[in-house]
Design an enzyme around this catalytic site. Sequence first.
Site, PDB file in Angstrom:
ATOM      1  N   ARG A  82       0.824  -1.215   0.000  1.00  0.00           N
ATOM      2  CA  ARG A  82       0.000   0.000   0.000  1.00  0.00           C
ATOM      3  C   ARG A  82       0.856   1.261   0.000  1.00  0.00           C
ATOM      4  NH1 ARG A  82      -4.590   0.279   4.520  1.00  0.00           N
ATOM      5  NH2 ARG A  82      -2.804   0.826   5.815  1.00  0.00           N
ATOM      6  N   LYS A 184      -2.570   6.661   1.512  1.00  0.00           N
ATOM      7  CA  LYS A 184      -2.371   7.091   2.900  1.00  0.00           C
ATOM      8  C   LYS A 184      -1.411   8.267   2.917  1.00  0.00           C
ATOM      9  CE  LYS A 184      -2.648   4.570   7.182  1.00  0.00           C
ATOM     10  NZ  LYS A 184      -4.102   4.598   7.437  1.00  0.00           N
ATOM     11  N   GLU A 220     -16.210   7.041   4.042  1.00  0.00           N
ATOM     12  CA  GLU A 220     -15.605   6.503   5.264  1.00  0.00           C
ATOM     13  C   GLU A 220     -15.513   7.600   6.303  1.00  0.00           C
ATOM     14  OE1 GLU A 220     -11.439   5.417   5.242  1.00  0.00           O
ATOM     15  OE2 GLU A 220     -11.087   6.424   3.356  1.00  0.00           O
TER      16      GLU A 220
END
Length: 341
Positions: A82, A184, A220
């Site tokens: 990721r 992220k 989210e």
Amino acid sequence: MQKKDIDWGNLSFAYIKTDKRFVSNYKNGAWDEGALVDDATVCISECAGVIQYSQTVFEGLKAYTTEDGHIVCFRPDLNAARIEESAKRLEIPVFPQERFLKAVDEVVAANEAFVPPYGSGATFYLRPVLFATGPVIGVKPAEEYQFRIFGTPVGPYFKGGAKPIVIKVSDFDRAAPNGTGHIKAGLNYAMSLHAIVTAHEEGYAENLYLDPKTRTKVEETGGANFLFVTKDNKVVTPKSNSILPSITRRSLVQVAKEYLGLEAEEREITLEEVKDMAECGLCGTAAVISPVGKIVDHGKEICFPSGMEKMGPITQKLYDTLTGIQMGRIEGPKGWVHRIK
Ligand SMILES: *Cc1c(COP(=O)(O)O)cnc(C)c1O
């Protein structure tokens, strides 16, 4: 090995400086060998890309002691993959995945004295971060970077058990449709701070962000993915390309199917249909699942049948199974629990 003199049972989710961290620097087109170092500070140019234009991405994962006394971490290969995706999106040179994994092991092993004992509820939280150290004044990617992994012992996200929380539907947006919501990046958090401080002032634990384009679909929260359980016991999670692909959520979906024999589906979920759900939880590394008891949408309350006292029954089973796998009490799918010591 002598553990540090820490009151493991009373740790909060905050930074404590530990003995060693891994640092590698990128210069002239290559990452150096890297090393474990003592210095917990970073000294960079005032004009560094990270300071001027927020060119930085990060990860978060935990190491912990299992029931049989090993030190492990959970699916670190997915964090390695990721952060590569995150780096590419912000034009940061990729730190090789196998080196990322080796650095995780080294930082945990070097700080073994800080890894909380089994049963304390505490864990050793690892924070890998990649950031631009080279100077930039015109807007462009920097030429120099640092990769760093440090760790800190943290207490259970919820002291005294996970009580359902109340969240609000936010009027702020988290991530643009073709933006950076799926990676992220520190910048996603910088712009969520005002929204979360405002929500806290109003008495809410978190924000539910809608898709900015239509403001009808659930995305989210600031740092956790949604998981819903329908009245016929199906696990459903929102699908959107601006949601951060939570490793916890993906693992819980697999647990639902393979361990609990439930149907699970990733699909678009409208705010309108949320009132028909039986259970709601927020998934992320820090808390695994935080149960949501109530969502407030501009004065209109959506109360889940699971109530404000405890997790819903399916949420509880998912939580118990995943934490059981993590702690070595239940055999997990191959490769999920990575043994360090
Ligand atoms: C890190 C993060 C999550 C949770 O991901 P995990 O891999 O489960 O820890 C969810 N949403 C956002 C925005 C995140 O940054």
